[in-house]
Design a protein around this motif. Structure first.
Motif, short mmCIF file in Angstrom:
data_model
loop_
_atom_site.label_atom_id
_atom_site.label_comp_id
_atom_site.label_asym_id
_atom_site.label_seq_id
_atom_site.Cartn_x
_atom_site.Cartn_y
_atom_site.Cartn_z
N GLY A 1 2.92 6.09 -9.84
CA GLY A 1 1.60 5.73 -9.33
C GLY A 1 0.47 6.38 -10.09
N GLY A 2 0.61 7.68 -10.38
CA GLY A 2 -0.43 8.36 -11.14
C GLY A 2 -0.60 7.76 -12.53
N ASN A 3 0.52 7.46 -13.17
CA ASN A 3 0.46 6.86 -14.52
C ASN A 3 -0.06 5.43 -14.48
OD1 ASN A 3 1.44 9.21 -15.62
ND2 ASN A 3 3.56 8.51 -15.74
N LEU A 4 0.29 4.68 -13.44
CA LEU A 4 -0.21 3.31 -13.31
C LEU A 4 -1.73 3.32 -13.14
CD1 LEU A 4 0.68 0.29 -13.04
CD2 LEU A 4 0.71 0.66 -10.56
N TYR A 5 -2.24 4.26 -12.35
CA TYR A 5 -3.69 4.35 -12.17
C TYR A 5 -4.36 4.82 -13.46
CZ TYR A 5 -8.16 4.92 -9.82
OH TYR A 5 -9.47 4.79 -9.45
N ASN A 6 -3.68 5.70 -14.18
CA ASN A 6 -4.22 6.14 -15.48
C ASN A 6 -4.33 4.96 -16.43
OD1 ASN A 6 -4.95 8.37 -17.39
ND2 ASN A 6 -3.18 7.54 -18.48
N ARG A 7 -3.33 4.10 -16.43
CA ARG A 7 -3.37 2.91 -17.29
C ARG A 7 -4.55 2.01 -16.89
NH1 ARG A 7 2.15 -0.37 -18.15
NH2 ARG A 7 2.60 1.55 -19.31
N TYR A 8 -4.75 1.86 -15.60
CA TYR A 8 -5.89 1.06 -15.11
C TYR A 8 -7.22 1.67 -15.58
CZ TYR A 8 -9.55 0.09 -11.63
OH TYR A 8 -10.74 -0.19 -11.01
N MET B 1 0.83 -1.21 0.00
CA MET B 1 0.00 0.00 0.00
C MET B 1 0.85 1.25 0.00
SD MET B 1 -2.63 -1.60 2.61
CE MET B 1 -1.33 -2.78 2.89
N GLY B 2 0.21 2.37 -0.28
CA GLY B 2 0.94 3.61 -0.45
C GLY B 2 1.30 3.76 -1.92
N LYS B 3 1.68 4.97 -2.30
CA LYS B 3 2.08 5.19 -3.69
C LYS B 3 3.30 4.33 -4.01
CE LYS B 3 2.48 9.46 -2.51
NZ LYS B 3 2.71 10.93 -2.45
N PRO B 4 3.37 3.69 -5.18
CA PRO B 4 2.53 3.85 -6.37
C PRO B 4 1.42 2.81 -6.52
CG PRO B 4 4.50 2.65 -6.97
CD PRO B 4 4.60 2.92 -5.50
N SER B 5 1.00 2.16 -5.44
CA SER B 5 -0.01 1.10 -5.53
C SER B 5 -1.35 1.63 -6.06
CB SER B 5 -0.22 0.48 -4.14
OG SER B 5 -1.37 -0.31 -4.10
N GLU B 6 -1.96 0.88 -6.97
CA GLU B 6 -3.29 1.25 -7.50
C GLU B 6 -4.32 1.38 -6.39
OE1 GLU B 6 -4.80 -1.25 -10.60
OE2 GLU B 6 -2.88 -1.34 -11.64
N LEU B 7 -4.18 0.53 -5.38
CA LEU B 7 -5.14 0.53 -4.27
C LEU B 7 -5.22 1.90 -3.62
CD1 LEU B 7 -7.01 -0.91 -2.30
CD2 LEU B 7 -4.99 -1.79 -1.11
N THR B 8 -4.08 2.55 -3.44
CA THR B 8 -4.05 3.88 -2.83
C THR B 8 -4.77 4.90 -3.68
OG1 THR B 8 -2.02 3.46 -1.59
CG2 THR B 8 -2.50 5.75 -2.14
N TYR B 9 -4.59 4.84 -4.99
CA TYR B 9 -5.22 5.81 -5.88
C TYR B 9 -6.72 5.55 -6.00
CZ TYR B 9 -0.64 7.57 -7.01
OH TYR B 9 0.61 8.14 -6.90
N HIS B 10 -7.09 4.29 -5.95
CA HIS B 10 -8.52 3.96 -5.98
C HIS B 10 -9.20 4.53 -4.73
CE1 HIS B 10 -11.57 1.40 -7.99
NE2 HIS B 10 -12.13 1.43 -6.81
N PHE B 11 -8.55 4.39 -3.58
CA PHE B 11 -9.09 4.92 -2.33
C PHE B 11 -9.13 6.46 -2.39
CE2 PHE B 11 -8.73 5.84 2.34
CZ PHE B 11 -9.93 5.27 2.70
N ALA B 12 -8.11 7.06 -3.00
CA ALA B 12 -8.07 8.52 -3.14
C ALA B 12 -9.25 9.01 -3.99
CB ALA B 12 -6.75 8.95 -3.76
N GLU B 13 -9.53 8.31 -5.08
CA GLU B 13 -10.65 8.71 -5.93
C GLU B 13 -11.97 8.57 -5.19
OE1 GLU B 13 -12.92 7.81 -10.14
OE2 GLU B 13 -11.17 6.61 -9.62
#
Length: 444
Positions: free
Chosen positions: A322-329, A278-290
């Motif tokens: 992390g931001g780019n990984l979430y963008n890819r998702y 968990m934490g950046k760059p994990s997708e899980l963190t960005y999903h929770f942020a959104e």
């Protein structure tokens, strides 16, 4: 020190090519006082949200970066309310969300609530299958209180283990027991290990965590190094380094994880396995942020759905990756719902088996948080922290990439595309100006 010199130089050069207009635009916008002459389609209802890093973007140590206060002049109105949804995403994990919100409010002079803050450990509240297990927690600060606040009911700290098994911590001769002592076995068997952040006494934490993993939580027993799965291991904050007041970055929790992983492999011959990172760059963190961004939108009764996210940070390997990984998702989610994109994929591969199915891809936390509304997450790199813009552009960028030292976590592969920022700006104030211009957003 080797500070990813090759990669930094490469992307410094990249910024002059791909973002040549970003800097002038941001400066012009700032001088035009609220984008005079630009019409906004959104009025005061934003369709975008900001994911803002803290260390190296807003503060360095306990000192605010001058541009931070300037950026809040646009982000916060005269009533002290944010004009767009903002979440502060930090890989720190040594305090509660409320404590971090209070610290930010004090340093920046802006009212910030805990619902606007994500610590590296915040997504743990979604991993409910571990909440009833006896968990060992490592880190510093009020780790027991943090764990219980996240939903864990049965928590043991490294200090509690050391007190119950005084003969296990032997590196520091001054801390060894003066007299022979027997274990004080009054603790339940550990069933999982949670690593919140870098601890204070690394030798003690490394020793006892290894002991727990190799004894399957039974510290009265001996190490079992045969090939058997170890206890569940959850780690927060993968930053190898972070930026404080010093001129160069300091060791982060990622450095501690490197030590733990290598010790475990040296002893057992096997890789240490994580059940969750968990934490950046994990997708899980960005999903929770959104998820928190959407909540802010609903609470403020803003009418438009949030379709664009902007991740602002100073670290290529965490914030930008992390931001780019979430963008890819997000792009993959859109593509799976687009018949033309699926047809193109089938034509390229000659088979429908290459097309990912919804049930195969959707992540387990999506049922907890609902599906994302955003369709993109753009990354914005600032030059006030870890990233060093003062490096010369290499003559051979391709050769430079091959020599890059990857500072990301072992379980994240190095992909040059994921550390390429959408924009490079000087500081967070310039980032806000640029984003407002991109979104044609004006405050009222």
């Amino acid at each position: 020190m080797k500070e990813m010199r090759g990669l930094l130089r490469f992307y410094r050069g990249l910024s002059t090519l791909s973002n040549r207009q970003a800097r002038p635009k941001a400066g012009i916008v700032g001088s035009r006082c609220g984008f005079c002459g630009t019409q906004s389609n959104s009025k005061s209802h934003p369709s975008f949200g900001l994911l803002v890093d803290i260390d190296g973007v807003l503060v360095r140590g306990r000192m605010p970066i001058p541009a931070a206060k300037k950026s809040f002049e646009k982000l916060v109105d005269s009533q002290g309310q944010f004009v767009v949804p903002v979440v502060f995403v930090t890989n720190a994990g040594n305090c509660l969300r409320q404590t971090k919100a209070d610290q930010l409010s004090h340093i920046l002079g802006v009212p910030i609530t805990q619902d606007q803050v994500i610590m590296s450990h915040s997504p743990l509240r979604m991993l409910k299958k571990f909440h009833d297990k006896c968990v060992l927690v490592s880190g510093q600060g009020p780790v027991l209180e943090i764990a219980k606040n996240l939903g864990f009911k049965n928590v043991v700290s490294i200090d509690m283990l050391r007190e119950s098994f005084p003969l296990l911590d032997m590196v520091d001769h001054n801390r060894r027991p003066k007299l022979p002592s027997n274990p004080v076995v009054n603790l339940p068997k550990v069933e999982a290990v949670i690593l919140f952040g870098e601890p204070i006494r690394w030798e003690t934490n490394l020793q006892l965590i290894i002991d727990v993993l190799l004894t399957n939580g039974n510290l009265s027993g001996t190490h079992q190094t045969q090939k058997t799965p170890h206890l569940p291991l959850l780690a927060c904050n993968m930053d190898l380094m972070w930026m404080a007041e010093a001129h160069s970055p300091r060791f982060g929790h990622g450095t501690f994880l490197v030590c733990l992983e290598n010790i475990y492999k040296k002893i057992t011959g096997e890789d240490l396995k994580y059940d969750a990172l968990m934490g950046k760059p994990s997708e899980l963190t960005y999903h929770f942020a959104e998820y928190l961004i959407r909540n802010q939108t609903m609470q403020r009764q803003w009418k438009l759905p949030i379709t664009s996210l902007y991740a602002i940070g100073d670290n290529l390997m965490t914030d930008i990756y992390g931001g780019n990984l979430y963008n890819r998702y997000l792009e993959e989610r859109v593509a799976r719902k687009n018949p033309k994109a699926i047809a193109k994929m089938v034509a390229a591969t000659g088979s429908t088996t290459a097309v990912p199915q919804e049930e195969e891809i959707d992540n387990p936390w999506e049922s907890e948080l609902a599906l994302p509304s955003a369709t993109s997450c753009k990354s914005v790199l600032v030059c006030t922290g870890v990233y060093n813009p003062n490096a010369e552009v290499p003559s051979d960028a391709n050769h430079c990439i091959k020599e890059t030292v990857f500072h990301g976590h072992r379980d994240f592969r190095f992909d040059p595309a994921l550390v390429e920022p959408s924009y490079i700006v000087q500081d967070v104030a310039e980032a806000v100006d640029l984003i407002f211009e991109q979104e044609k957003f004006v405050t009222q």
